[in-house]
Scaffold this motif. Structure first.
Motif, mmCIF file in Angstrom:
data_model
loop_
_atom_site.group_PDB
_atom_site.id
_atom_site.type_symbol
_atom_site.label_atom_id
_atom_site.label_comp_id
_atom_site.label_asym_id
_atom_site.label_seq_id
_atom_site.Cartn_x
_atom_site.Cartn_y
_atom_site.Cartn_z
ATOM 1 N N UNK A 116 -13.505 117.353 24.082
ATOM 2 C CA UNK A 116 -13.937 116.789 25.958
ATOM 3 C C UNK A 116 -13.635 115.357 25.982
ATOM 4 N N UNK A 117 -13.902 114.922 24.261
ATOM 5 C CA UNK A 117 -13.372 112.926 24.834
ATOM 6 C C UNK A 117 -12.164 113.436 25.324
ATOM 7 N N UNK A 167 -16.256 98.229 22.903
ATOM 8 C CA UNK A 167 -15.340 98.431 22.944
ATOM 9 C C UNK A 167 -15.699 99.993 23.570
ATOM 10 N N UNK A 168 -14.110 100.380 24.145
ATOM 11 C CA UNK A 168 -14.612 102.088 24.306
ATOM 12 C C UNK A 168 -15.372 103.299 23.376
ATOM 13 N N UNK A 169 -14.388 102.927 22.042
ATOM 14 C CA UNK A 169 -15.624 103.297 21.370
ATOM 15 C C UNK A 169 -16.485 103.263 20.878
ATOM 16 N N UNK A 226 -24.103 104.336 21.962
ATOM 17 C CA UNK A 226 -24.450 104.082 23.201
ATOM 18 C C UNK A 226 -24.499 105.981 23.435
ATOM 19 N N UNK A 227 -23.085 106.545 24.064
ATOM 20 C CA UNK A 227 -23.398 107.594 25.086
ATOM 21 C C UNK A 227 -23.395 108.673 23.761
ATOM 22 N N UNK A 228 -22.818 108.820 23.152
ATOM 23 C CA UNK A 228 -22.994 109.367 21.861
ATOM 24 C C UNK A 228 -24.885 110.753 21.474
ATOM 25 N N UNK A 266 -22.405 94.381 16.354
ATOM 26 C CA UNK A 266 -20.520 95.316 15.899
ATOM 27 C C UNK A 266 -19.993 94.474 17.103
ATOM 28 N N UNK A 267 -19.995 93.828 17.877
ATOM 29 C CA UNK A 267 -19.197 93.810 18.509
ATOM 30 C C UNK A 267 -18.941 91.505 17.574
ATOM 31 N N UNK A 268 -19.520 91.221 17.553
ATOM 32 C CA UNK A 268 -19.810 89.358 16.805
ATOM 33 C C UNK A 268 -19.668 89.878 15.754
#
Lengths: 222, 239
Positions: free
Chosen positions: A41-42, A132-134, A140-142, B103-105
């Motif tokens: 899917x990805x 990042x995209x990952x 968030x998305x999954x 997770x970012x910082x």
């Protein structure tokens, strides 16, 4: 010839042993197929053309051809192609591979539609926080897409359970194959196949209850 | 803080931004107004590269946005607040705020929690930290969204029509939070239709029309004495 209805009950232990094999194949294939399906899917949504078209081709092939043909391609075709003699029990390996690959194509489409059903604003919000995209996918998305895909994934599970009966064709002793053997011995198709059908029905109904329950529980948390 | 040089942006054949030049100083509050379709939201979205720019250059805090490598670096310094809030619905208000710092910082959980609680307090929602977004009103959701962006300790905050999706009675509470932020010296770029806010809080008003900056200057000056006929026409419709 008199129909002996008692044969169904009499042979129940054998049939249930077959049902166990059916469940085994279904669970393993849906599990492996789902993991594989997520990657397809990805990949299908990727911006890298080679990856994207490979995944599109894969999904189209396995959704657009009969499962039985796929089973035979892997069980008979692959050993012939590579010139190796089938090891003992190769039908099991071939069965697992064929069902998993087939399931992956279907779950890939389920995951893709689940992911695409999430508001694009979610990805934007995540990316604008520096994820990042990952990370955006992972956090968030999954998790949101997962909730959306539970019902169709459950349906795929049920479909797989029924389709796994095609494994009887390559002599895997699943529920259907066990029934066939008993019929061959007793010449009583009706009581036996009816019992086989009822056991399938029992399993699919139990599964759909489980899916409904999961769906309700997931619905509560948001 | 922000330098935009000759920024062009096209969607297919449609050119939305036709050469925007703007310098935004540290601690400055720039309010961007314009008719819908004028390109003001697109301009804002270019500033943290939610839209790829077609040509021109954007430099934020000395880092050019033209190289892809810098995008995530820039985004963590540039907070963004959306018209439709875009809170993460599967997380509580507090989790929305504390996720990105961790997770970012790579902040510790404890640090992130401290920042989160402080910010939730600051936006007046200390009692709502464990609520899920759908249980919050629009105004409350937007205030959480502001806290979420602030948790990354950004150097610039972008607001894309932050009150346009709100019921009228909730506009005030969000503007109040933004006003405090401006007072504390945050560099802000605000796309809005709230002319009262623009007049009172804005250091500079930028009127974008048909993809270019048609007029800019001190908000009170521009409101009272618009020079460009297009600004005059726009203001006469909305004031």
């Amino acid at each position: 010839m008199v129909i002996d209805w008692g044969l169904g009950i009499e042979n129940l232990p054998i049939l249930l042993r077959g049902a166990k094999i059916t469940i085994q194949f279904t669970v393993v294939s849906v599990f492996l197929g789902s993991i594989l399906g997520l990657f397809f899917a990805l990949g299908r949504m990727s911006r890298i053309p080679i990856l994207k078209y490979f995944c599109v081709g894969y999904i189209d092939f396995f959704r657009g051809t009969p499962l039985l043909v796929q089973i035979l391609l892997i069980y008979v075709g692959v050993p012939h192609l590579f010139g190796f003699t089938m090891p003992d029990n190769y039908q099991y390996i071939a069965g697992y591979i064929a069902l998993s690959l087939n399931c992956a194509a279907y779950t890939a489409e389920i995951f893709r539609s689940g992911i695409q059903s999430i508001d694009p604003g979610q990805m934007e919000a995540a990316r604008s926080l520096g994820m990042t995209q990952y990370q955006a996918m992972r956090y968030i998305i999954l998790p949101q897409a997962f909730k959306v895909v539970v019902p169709p994934l459950g349906n795929e599970f049920i479909a797989m359970l029924k389709d796994s009966s095609l494994l009887a064709f390559i002599a895997i002793e699943d529920l259907l194959y066990s029934g066939k053997i008993i019929v061959g011995r007793t010449f009583q198709p009706m009581p036996i196949y009816l019992t086989v059908a009822l056991i399938y029905l029992f399993m699919t109904m139990a599964l759909s209850l489980l899916v409904n329950y999961t769906e309700r529980r997931l619905g509560k948390s948001d | 803080m922000i330098k935009v040089k000759n920024l062009h942006k096209s969607f297919g054949r449609l050119e939305v931004l036709k050469g925007i030049n703007i310098h935004i100083k540290e601690q400055e509050v720039v309010v961007v107004i314009g008719a819908s379709g004028s390109g003001k939201s697109t301009f804002l979205r270019c500033l943290n590269k939610l839209e790829d720019i077609t040509s021109g250059e954007i430099i934020i805090d000395g880092i050019s946005l033209n190289s892809d490598a810098n995008v995530n670096l820039i985004r963590r310094e540039v907070g963004m607040v959306f018209q439709r809030f875009n809170l993460f619905p599967h997380m509580t208000a507090l989790e929305n705020v504390t996720l990105a710092p961790q997770i970012v910082r790579k902040a510790s959980k404890k640090e992130a929690l401290e920042i989160g609680l402080e910010l939730m307090n600051k936006v007046g929602l200390a009692d709502k930290i464990n609520e899920y977004p759908r249980r919050l009103s629009g105004g409350q959701q937007q205030r959480v969204a502001i806290a979420r962006a602030l948790a990354m300790k950004p150097k610039v905050m972008l607001f894309d029509e932050p009150t346009s999706a709100l019921d009228p009675e909730m506009v005030g509470e969000v503007l109040a939070v933004m006003r405090d932020l401006a007072r504390e010296g945050m560099t802000m770029v605000v796309v809005t239709h709230e002319m009262g806010f623009a007049r009172e809080v804005g250091d500079r008003l930028v009127f974008i029309d048909d993809g270019v900056v048609a007029e800019e200057g001190d908000p009170v000056e521009v409101f009272n004495n618009p020079k460009n006929p297009r600004t005059q026409a726009f203001l006469s419709k909305i004031l």
